[in-house]
Design a protein around this motif. Structure first.
Motif, short mmCIF file in Angstrom:
data_model
loop_
_atom_site.label_atom_id
_atom_site.label_comp_id
_atom_site.label_asym_id
_atom_site.label_seq_id
_atom_site.Cartn_x
_atom_site.Cartn_y
_atom_site.Cartn_z
N SER A 51 75.73 50.34 73.23
CA SER A 51 75.89 49.02 72.62
C SER A 51 76.06 49.18 71.11
CB SER A 51 74.64 48.19 72.94
OG SER A 51 74.66 46.98 72.24
N GLY A 55 81.48 48.50 74.25
CA GLY A 55 80.28 48.50 73.41
C GLY A 55 79.92 47.13 72.83
N HIS A 110 71.21 42.20 80.83
CA HIS A 110 71.23 41.60 79.50
C HIS A 110 72.09 40.33 79.48
CE1 HIS A 110 71.15 41.64 75.08
NE2 HIS A 110 72.45 41.40 75.12
N SER A 140 76.55 44.41 76.21
CA SER A 140 75.60 45.40 76.75
C SER A 140 75.83 45.63 78.24
CB SER A 140 74.17 44.90 76.52
OG SER A 140 73.27 45.68 77.29
N ARG A 141 75.72 46.90 78.64
CA ARG A 141 75.83 47.24 80.06
C ARG A 141 74.46 47.29 80.73
NH1 ARG A 141 77.20 52.12 80.95
NH2 ARG A 141 76.88 52.86 78.84
N TYR A 142 73.42 46.94 80.00
CA TYR A 142 72.08 47.01 80.57
C TYR A 142 71.97 46.09 81.80
CZ TYR A 142 67.05 46.59 81.06
OH TYR A 142 65.78 46.58 81.57
N GLN A 199 82.87 47.69 81.20
CA GLN A 199 82.56 46.69 80.20
C GLN A 199 82.57 45.31 80.87
OE1 GLN A 199 81.55 45.33 76.34
NE2 GLN A 199 81.32 47.24 77.40
N ASP A 243 70.94 49.57 75.77
CA ASP A 243 72.18 50.25 76.17
C ASP A 243 72.58 51.15 75.01
OD1 ASP A 243 74.79 51.06 76.63
OD2 ASP A 243 75.63 49.05 76.82
N GLU A 277 75.99 48.19 67.19
CA GLU A 277 75.21 47.34 66.28
C GLU A 277 76.14 46.78 65.22
OE1 GLU A 277 71.63 49.27 65.27
OE2 GLU A 277 70.74 47.44 64.47
N PHE A 315 74.30 43.20 70.02
CA PHE A 315 73.61 44.49 70.14
C PHE A 315 72.43 44.40 71.10
CE2 PHE A 315 70.31 47.42 68.40
CZ PHE A 315 70.91 48.59 68.86
N ASP A 316 72.27 45.45 71.88
CA ASP A 316 71.14 45.55 72.81
C ASP A 316 70.64 46.99 72.77
OD1 ASP A 316 69.34 45.59 74.88
OD2 ASP A 316 70.85 45.36 76.47
#
Ligand code: GLN
Length: 497
Positions: free
Chosen positions: A239, A195, A105, A198-200, A211, A236, A241, A232-233
């Motif tokens: 993540s 958070g 991401h 994103s860790r995607y 992180q 993940d 919002e 926000f993603d």
């Protein structure tokens, strides 16, 4: 910021938009934008291990076209060339020349913002380490003294920014891996609230702690980078919002009335004298800028390293189970049956530190030990977060050292894992609590090695932290100092006289 290299005499020059240099001012040879990788090789820094595409051959157009860091006076939201710590150097996954099948991401965000990806930064295997020595690709070296480590695990990123090979880089911070190498390399770094980024697409080490965050020369540049990275993603599940923020909005806010908490547990034996003096001097500077200080206490601080090594190892042992020679990555060449294939694949594919973590993690999660170790550690983790909550009831930010010492000699802690683990004494509790933390340059030790001050904020206080860091950087010039190898040859000659 981009370095140009003279193809004839191999002198380095700043890529200079104003004078639009195309030939070497010394010998007239052609300058090319073969930047970071080549410079890293010349100095044997080990900062990179692969180049994503043709980014080493940036042409005239790419320098004219986008995006320079804010410090070059071009508008916010436009960020140049992050080096990305993309994927980890585990032996099976990104053995060169393998290519990641999709973008994280964070990488996609930088792409959309017009950043140029200069290469993948070297780092500790699976981000496990505090020195960037456990990489399959070899150790990274500290640009201030190449016999020393750059810190870790995001050491390639920190070293690249310190050597001015890139204006910014990404890192991941599970227990200090953005802040500690930034401190040891004399650059600025931010680990956001868990958070926020994103860790995607990141290879998971310890999912409840990992992180990603920005590393750059200044807090101002970090704010611009975080504006690109955060958000926000849905891919993940951790993540958050939240409404989008401009992390640069408070940079210019005066510090009058700022309350800085100084945890009494931070200023203890084990803290190197030069580091303690630099932190004291930085706090004095903050007082001059209008801040007040208050003593706070984090009574469970001393438990953070043992708690971390239980929890992070437990999560790592679970996350790394997928590298079994079937589903992902490396597979051993010779085996007689399925059992042997698994065993040999994992024994050959992982380095010593990673195997150690998997074994610790498997042990603390096993039947009969789960309650005594894993569950207990979870409870203490909650207490540690509670300590920070009480501290923030009487201060706005917490300050202290990032690392107990400056950069240590390559090889000096490899034989003693506990000594290595203690390098993160000041950073780990922040990950356990999920709080945002930064490190910014705050001086040098007697040997001329950089020292970092750590600033810790309450949840989602990134903009405030960046403000506190930026005001310090307006009043001091520690962050503007670069190692000799990063200065123009003529500057070095002038200094030598
Ligand atoms: N040094 C710590 C470890 O080895 C932290 C690493 C990190 O933050 N990725 O686990």
């Amino acid at each position: 910021m981009l370095r140009m290299i003279c193809r004839s005499c191999l002198r380095l020059w700043e890529a200079d938009r104003v004078h639009n240099r195309t030939s070497c001012p010394r010998c007239g040879g052609a300058l090319t934008f073969r930047t970071a990788i080549e410079v890293g090789h010349i100095f044997k820094l080990g900062t990179f291990y692969s180049v994503p595409f043709d980014a080493t051959y940036l042409d005239e157009q790419s320098i004219e076209h986008p995006i320079q860091m804010g410090s070059y006076g071009i508008g916010p939201g436009r960020v140049l060339a992050a080096i990305v710590e993309q994927g980890h150097d585990d032996r099976g996954i990104v053995w060169p020349p393998s290519v990641a099948p999709y973008d994280a991401h964070v990488i996609a965000r930088f792409d959309q913002a017009g950043a140029v990806n200069l290469g993948k930064a070297n780092m500790d295997e699976f981000a496990m380490g505090s020195s960037s020595e456990t990489s399959w690709f070899g150790a990274v070296r500290n640009p201030w003294d190449t016999t020393r480590v750059p810190g870790g695990s995001s050491g390639g990123s920190a070293a690249a920014v310190a050597a001015r090979l890139a204006p910014g880089a990404t890192g991941t911070d599970t227990g200090g891996s953005i802040r500690q190498p930034c401190a040891m390399c004399g650059v600025s770094g931010l680990k956001p609230t868990y958070g926020v980024v994103s860790r995607y697409g990141l290879i998971a080490f310890a999912s409840s702690l990992d992180q990603a965050g920005p590393m750059a020369k200044s807090a101002h540049d970090l704010a611009l980078m975080l504006n690109v990275m955060a958000g926000f993603d849905p891919r993940d599940s951790t993540s958050l919002e939240r409404a989008a923020e401009d992390y640069a909005r408070d940079l210019e806010r005066p510090l009058r009335g700022l309350r800085i908490g100084l945890p009494k547990e931070f200023f203890v034996a084990g803290l190197h004298g030069d580091v303690a003096r630099a932190i004291d001097a930085a706090i004095a500077e903050y007082r001059r800028l209008g801040a007040t200080t208050v003593e706070v206490s984090l009574p469970n601080m001393a438990l953070s390293i043992p708690v971390y090594y239980v929890l992070a190892s437990a999560e790592a042992s679970s996350n790394l189970a997928r590298y079994d020679g079937v589903r992902y990555g490396f597979r051993t060449r010779e085996y007689a049956d399925l059992g042997e294939m698994y065993e040999r694949t994992r024994a050959e594919g992982f380095g010593a530190e990673v195997r150690r973590r998997i074994m610790i993690g498997t042990y603390v999660l096993s039947h009969g030990y789960y309650d005594a170790y894993y569950l207990k550690a979870q409870k203490i983790r909650r207490l540690i977060a509670g300590d920070f909550a009480s501290a923030f009831s009487c201060c706005d930010v917490i300050a202290g050292p990032t690392s107990p010492t400056t950069a240590f000699a390559i090889g000096s802690r490899m034989a003693d894992p506990v000594q290595m683990y203690l390098s993160d004494f000041y950073t780990i509790a922040i990950n356990l609590a999920g709080l945002p933390g930064m490190s910014i340059p705050a001086g040098f030790d007697a040997a001329g090695l950089p020292i970092g001050i750590q600033l810790i904020g309450d949840y989602f206080a990134e903009a405030r932290l960046l403000n506190v860091a930026h005001q310090f950087q307006r009043a001091t010039d520690w962050h503007a100092r670069a190692p000799a190898m990063a200065r123009e040859p003529q500057d070095r000659a002038r200094e030598a006289k």
